[in-house]
Design an enzyme around this catalytic site. Structure first.
Site, PDB file in Angstrom:
ATOM      1  N   GLU A 110      16.605  52.154 -21.489  1.00 47.24           N
ATOM      2  CA  GLU A 110      17.560  51.057 -21.428  1.00 47.24           C
ATOM      3  C   GLU A 110      19.321  51.562 -21.479  1.00 47.24           C
ATOM      4  OE1 GLU A 110      18.762  48.182 -21.104  1.00 47.24           O
ATOM      5  OE2 GLU A 110      17.717  46.837 -22.540  1.00 47.24           O
ATOM      6  N   ASP A 114      22.739  46.021 -27.493  1.00 47.30           N
ATOM      7  CA  ASP A 114      23.953  45.238 -28.122  1.00 47.30           C
ATOM      8  C   ASP A 114      23.460  44.321 -29.115  1.00 47.30           C
ATOM      9  OD1 ASP A 114      26.677  44.041 -27.909  1.00 47.30           O
ATOM     10  OD2 ASP A 114      25.973  42.661 -26.524  1.00 47.30           O
TER      11      ASP A 114
END
Ligand code: IMP
Ligand code: MG
Length: 187
Positions: A110, A114
């Site tokens: 990835e 967040d």
């Protein structure tokens, strides 16, 4: 002829760009370390890298050249409903994997964690397909923004609560080509 300016925004002639968060040199060094660590951990196992499009493409292509155990590659594309800079956690699969992952040792690659909501969805979706194992390798993480606690086995860098672009990460599909990670300017 004018001299190039000192700030990133001046050099790139782009007032939307703020300061460098991770330099190209630091990216290269850390990617080498992660590749070595993954190679050690997966020695003797048959690794399947799953690259989450599009942001992780640059990271994946550098990382896999530092991995010296046999591995295979597949891609997945997801979109999260929400505003330009906030994901909602409601995730839609735009492109699914080409092949089943039952019995496979899966490593999700990835760009950034967040809120963690996208990755939470991916872990559930892939976990339900009976892999032998699922781990996560994220280039960046923003701990201040985390909404869900997730097992991220490998992390490149922790960054502050700024919107990051470059080295694959975009703002409105721009800036993916920068060889470093920068913050968007705060105007
Ligand atoms: P999350 O679901 O909130 O963890 O966000 C996940 C996705 O949002 C990431 O895979 C990125 O594609 C995108 N994203 C989150 N933060 C940033 C950022 O700072 N810059 C660029 N993309 C981001
Ligand atoms: Mg994105």
């Amino acid at each position: 002829m004018t001299e190039p300016g000192n700030t990133l925004a001046e050099r790139m002639d782009d007032s939307q760009l703020g300061e460098v968060l991770v330099s190209a040199e630091d990216l290269q060094r850390r990617v080498r370390e992660l590749g070595a660590e993954i190679s050690r951990d997966y020695a003797g196992r048959d690794l399947l890298l799953i690259c989450v499009l599009k942001g992780a493409v640059l990271f994946l292509s550098d990382l896999m050249r530092e991995i010296d155990v046999p591995c295979q590659l597949d891609f997945m594309a997801v979109a999260s409903y929400g505003s330009a800079t906030d994901s909602s956690g409601v995730v839609r699969i735009l492109k699914d994997l080409d092949a089943p992952i039952a019995g496979r040792e899966v490593l999700i690659v990835e760009d950034i964690v967040d809120s963690g909501l996208t990755l939470q969805y991916l872990l559930r979706s892939l976990g339900a397909r009976d892999p032998a194992s699922v781990e996560v390798c994220a280039l960046l993480t923003k701990p201040e923004r985390r909404k869900v606690d997730l097992p991220t086995r490998y992390v490149g860098f922790e960054i502050p609560n700024r919107f990051a672009v470059g080295y694959g990460l975009d703002f409105a599909e721009r800036y993916r080509n920068l060889p470093f990670v920068a913050a968007l300017a705060e105007h």
